[in-house]
Scaffold this active site. Structure first.
Site, PDB file in Angstrom:
ATOM      1  N   ASN A 112       0.761   5.611   6.847  1.00  0.00           N
ATOM      2  CA  ASN A 112       2.206   5.455   7.017  1.00  0.00           C
ATOM      3  C   ASN A 112       2.496   5.195   8.488  1.00  0.00           C
ATOM      4  OD1 ASN A 112       4.688   5.355   5.690  1.00  0.00           O
ATOM      5  ND2 ASN A 112       5.185   7.472   6.180  1.00  0.00           N
ATOM      6  N   LEU A 113       3.678   4.667   8.745  1.00  0.00           N
ATOM      7  CA  LEU A 113       4.064   4.401  10.131  1.00  0.00           C
ATOM      8  C   LEU A 113       4.061   5.687  10.941  1.00  0.00           C
ATOM      9  CD1 LEU A 113       5.029   2.169  12.043  1.00  0.00           C
ATOM     10  CD2 LEU A 113       7.362   2.658  11.305  1.00  0.00           C
ATOM     11  N   CYS A 163      20.546  -4.152 -25.934  1.00  0.00           N
ATOM     12  CA  CYS A 163      19.509  -4.168 -26.990  1.00  0.00           C
ATOM     13  C   CYS A 163      18.097  -3.930 -26.461  1.00  0.00           C
ATOM     14  CB  CYS A 163      19.571  -5.479 -27.776  1.00  0.00           C
ATOM     15  SG  CYS A 163      18.865  -6.896 -26.898  1.00  0.00           S
ATOM     16  N   HIS A 222       8.857   1.362 -10.633  1.00  0.00           N
ATOM     17  CA  HIS A 222      10.317   1.265 -10.510  1.00  0.00           C
ATOM     18  C   HIS A 222      10.836  -0.094 -10.967  1.00  0.00           C
ATOM     19  CE1 HIS A 222      10.545   4.771  -7.350  1.00  0.00           C
ATOM     20  NE2 HIS A 222      10.311   5.185  -8.575  1.00  0.00           N
ATOM     21  N   CYS A 224      18.289  -6.222 -21.057  1.00  0.00           N
ATOM     22  CA  CYS A 224      19.586  -6.119 -21.724  1.00  0.00           C
ATOM     23  C   CYS A 224      19.923  -4.642 -21.916  1.00  0.00           C
ATOM     24  CB  CYS A 224      19.567  -6.839 -23.071  1.00  0.00           C
ATOM     25  SG  CYS A 224      21.157  -6.661 -23.928  1.00  0.00           S
ATOM     26  N   GLY A 280       2.956   3.667   3.077  1.00  0.00           N
ATOM     27  CA  GLY A 280       4.319   3.226   3.364  1.00  0.00           C
ATOM     28  C   GLY A 280       5.385   3.800   2.454  1.00  0.00           C
TER      29      GLY A 280
HETATM   30  P1  OAD Z   1      11.455   4.757   2.092  1.00  0.00           P
HETATM   31  O1  OAD Z   1      12.392   3.823   2.787  1.00  0.00           O
HETATM   32  O2  OAD Z   1      11.973   6.072   1.640  1.00  0.00           O
HETATM   33  O3  OAD Z   1      10.199   5.046   3.040  1.00  0.00           O
HETATM   34  C1  OAD Z   1       9.517   4.012   3.691  1.00  0.00           C
HETATM   35  C2  OAD Z   1       8.348   4.614   4.450  1.00  0.00           C
HETATM   36  O4  OAD Z   1       7.633   3.551   5.041  1.00  0.00           O
HETATM   37  C3  OAD Z   1       8.770   5.569   5.573  1.00  0.00           C
HETATM   38  O5  OAD Z   1       7.911   6.720   5.554  1.00  0.00           O
HETATM   39  C4  OAD Z   1       8.526   4.748   6.848  1.00  0.00           C
HETATM   40  O6  OAD Z   1       8.112   5.555   7.952  1.00  0.00           O
HETATM   41  C5  OAD Z   1       7.375   3.845   6.405  1.00  0.00           C
HETATM   42  N1  OAD Z   1       7.298   2.566   7.127  1.00  0.00           N
HETATM   43  C6  OAD Z   1       8.300   1.826   7.667  1.00  0.00           C
HETATM   44  N2  OAD Z   1       7.810   0.708   8.231  1.00  0.00           N
HETATM   45  C7  OAD Z   1       6.470   0.726   8.038  1.00  0.00           C
HETATM   46  C8  OAD Z   1       5.386  -0.136   8.408  1.00  0.00           C
HETATM   47  N3  OAD Z   1       5.591  -1.273   9.071  1.00  0.00           N
HETATM   48  N4  OAD Z   1       4.144   0.223   8.044  1.00  0.00           N
HETATM   49  C9  OAD Z   1       3.914   1.372   7.361  1.00  0.00           C
HETATM   50  N5  OAD Z   1       4.882   2.226   7.001  1.00  0.00           N
HETATM   51  C10 OAD Z   1       6.140   1.916   7.325  1.00  0.00           C
HETATM   52  O7  OAD Z   1      10.810   3.920   0.884  1.00  0.00           O
HETATM   53  P2  OAD Z   1      10.006   4.459  -0.390  1.00  0.00           P
HETATM   54  O8  OAD Z   1       9.222   5.686  -0.066  1.00  0.00           O
HETATM   55  O9  OAD Z   1       9.298   3.303  -0.970  1.00  0.00           O
HETATM   56  O10 OAD Z   1      13.668   3.809  -5.578  1.00  0.00           O
HETATM   57  O11 OAD Z   1      11.210   4.860  -1.334  1.00  0.00           O
HETATM   58  C11 OAD Z   1      10.935   5.326  -2.624  1.00  0.00           C
HETATM   59  C12 OAD Z   1      12.018   4.920  -3.572  1.00  0.00           C
HETATM   60  O12 OAD Z   1      13.294   5.305  -3.043  1.00  0.00           O
HETATM   61  C13 OAD Z   1      12.168   3.435  -3.774  1.00  0.00           C
HETATM   62  O13 OAD Z   1      11.278   2.903  -4.717  1.00  0.00           O
HETATM   63  C14 OAD Z   1      13.589   3.307  -4.241  1.00  0.00           C
HETATM   64  C15 OAD Z   1      14.226   4.208  -3.234  1.00  0.00           C
HETATM   65  O14 OAD Z   1      15.438   4.766  -3.578  1.00  0.00           O
HETATM   66  C16 OAD Z   1      14.695   3.459  -6.385  1.00  0.00           C
HETATM   67  O15 OAD Z   1      15.571   2.699  -6.034  1.00  0.00           O
HETATM   68  C17 OAD Z   1      14.640   4.111  -7.728  1.00  0.00           C
END
Ligand code: OAD
Length: 232
Positions: free
Chosen positions: A199-200, A118, A107, A115, A173
């Site tokens: 995961n949490l 360009c 990501h 840019c 996570g």
């Molecule tokens: P999310 O915020 O959707 O999910 C975070 C995950 O981490 C959840 O399942 C939580 O339960 C878990 N979590 C929280 N605290 C934790 C801890 N201390 N230890 C372990 N796990 C924990 O984030 P992502 O899955 O990364 O993309 O989101 C994916 C994409 O959505 C991101 O890259 C971003 C977002 O929109 C873009 O912006 C394109």
């Protein structure tokens, strides 16, 4: 034979470094609308708002330190007899700060500027604005080098090759709500990899994994790495 491990990380691995996740109760998407700050249309409508959002995240990420989970993955990469590839959805640089070398930022990264006119890339300054000129074409079209909704993630061909070669696939996570990353578990499993979720708590896609370990990343990731290196 030494086995290949592919690890997908999401915002949860950086949560204990003080960086907010997206979809938790206090997450970034409870405070900002995705359409406003994470789409090309939102950027076209209000580039100032989008730059302010990413500049604040860039400054916050630059001050964050890698935690025990990032360090454990870097240790795994250094000590595992096979290959370890980290595919991250995170735009922070905490894997690299912990010493990981093979990291694919699907990501994009807050450290980069792109840019929109360009396609030139250069290192981002901490704060960018809509008037930041592109060093190549001089137009005021600088955007963060991050992938927004509706755009194609980076390194997809390379990532699919790694998933096809993986003996073990781990997701750490991540909520499993954003594609294509959410489908990597099926992709890896279909090609014969074992799969584990760290995961949490249970995610939307927990059932797709063969095994699961729940708890804070700073606890479950070091324990998992310890077990792998001990051959358990
Ligand atoms: P999310 O915020 O959707 O999910 C975070 C995950 O981490 C959840 O399942 C939580 O339960 C878990 N979590 C929280 N605290 C934790 C801890 N201390 N230890 C372990 N796990 C924990 O984030 P992502 O899955 O990364 O993309 O989101 C994916 C994409 O959505 C991101 O890259 C971003 C977002 O929109 C873009 O912006 C394109």
């Amino acid at each position: 034979m030494a086995r290949k491990i592919v690890i997908l990380t999401g915002a949860g691995i950086s949560a204990e470094s003080g960086l907010g996740t997206f979809r938790d109760a206090q997450g970034l998407w409870s405070q900002h609308r995705i359409e406003d700050v994470a789409t090309p249309e939102g950027f076209a409508r209000d580039p100032d708002l989008v730059h302010r959002f990413y500049s604040a995240r860039r400054i916050q990420a630059a001050a964050a330190q890698p935690n025990a989970a990032h360090h454990a993955l870097a240790r795994l990469e250094a000590e595992w007899p096979g290959e370890v590839v980290i595919v991250t959805q995170n735009v922070d640089a905490l894997h690299e700060a912990a010493g990981a070398r093979q990291v694919l930022h699907m990501h994009g990264t807050l450290a980069g500027a792109l840019c929109a006119a360009c396609g030139h890339r250069w290192p981002a300054t901490p704060e960018m604005t809509p008037t930041t000129p592109c060093p190549a074409c001089n137009r005021a079209a600088a955007r963060p080098d991050v992938v927004w909704f509706g755009e194609i993630p980076y390194f997809m061909e390379e990532i699919l090759t790694h998933l096809g070669e993986a003996d073990l696939f781990a997701a750490i996570g991540t909520s499993g709500q954003v594609y294509p990353a959410a489908a990597f578990v099926q992709e890896a499993a279909a090609q014969g990899a074992q799969t584990v979720e760290l995961n949490l708590e249970r995610s939307e896609i927990s059932r797709a994994f063969e095994s699961r370990r729940f708890g804070p990343a700073t606890e479950v990731v070091p324990a998992w790495v310890e077990d792998l290196l001990a051959g358990r």
